[in-house]
Motif scaffolding. Sequence first.
Motif, PDB file in Angstrom:
ATOM      1  N   ASP A 166     -19.094 -16.821  16.483  1.00  0.00           N
ATOM      2  CA  ASP A 166     -17.704 -17.169  16.204  1.00  0.00           C
ATOM      3  C   ASP A 166     -16.785 -16.708  17.333  1.00  0.00           C
ATOM      4  N   HIS A 167     -17.013 -15.497  17.834  1.00  0.00           N
ATOM      5  CA  HIS A 167     -16.216 -14.994  18.945  1.00  0.00           C
ATOM      6  C   HIS A 167     -16.925 -13.789  19.571  1.00  0.00           C
TER       7      HIS A 167
ATOM      8  N   GLY B 232      -8.926 -19.239  23.967  1.00  0.00           N
ATOM      9  CA  GLY B 232      -9.725 -20.284  23.359  1.00  0.00           C
ATOM     10  C   GLY B 232      -9.148 -21.655  23.648  1.00  0.00           C
TER      11      GLY B 232
ATOM     12  N   ASP C  95     -11.786 -17.531  20.789  1.00  0.00           N
ATOM     13  CA  ASP C  95     -13.193 -17.150  20.621  1.00  0.00           C
ATOM     14  C   ASP C  95     -13.688 -16.217  21.722  1.00  0.00           C
TER      15      ASP C  95
END
Length: 127
Positions: A3-4, A47, A53
């Motif tokens: 996700d990040h 992002g 992210d």
Amino acid sequence: MIDHVGIPVSDYARAKLFYQAALAPLGYSLIMEVQQDENDAPAAGFGADGKPDFWIGAEGGLNKAVHVAFVAKDRAAVDAFHRAALKSGGKDNGAPGLRPHYHPNYYAAFVLDPDGHNIEAVCHRPE
């Protein structure tokens, strides 16, 4: 799957300026900055399409470098990333070009950010 990701930096203001410039050719921008309170280190989230992210945080640098690779839409974006990163204080760690030892269309460039992290832009498409 991821996700990040976040990495600590030793000089938050310098790193934020570096990543704003270096990631712009890849379509990334600064989405948000957070700091829970005055005792918490600030963090900047980068992002595309409004979702951060990739994060940097002012917790201080690491004693070992990390490697992060960003997807580039085409080879021209890889080239632009490399130029922007060098102009904003990065150090060359691999000029734009094919890396056929990975696969025939692996076109990438590598720079060291101000903390020595190995930052890559890569395009997997043939051109």
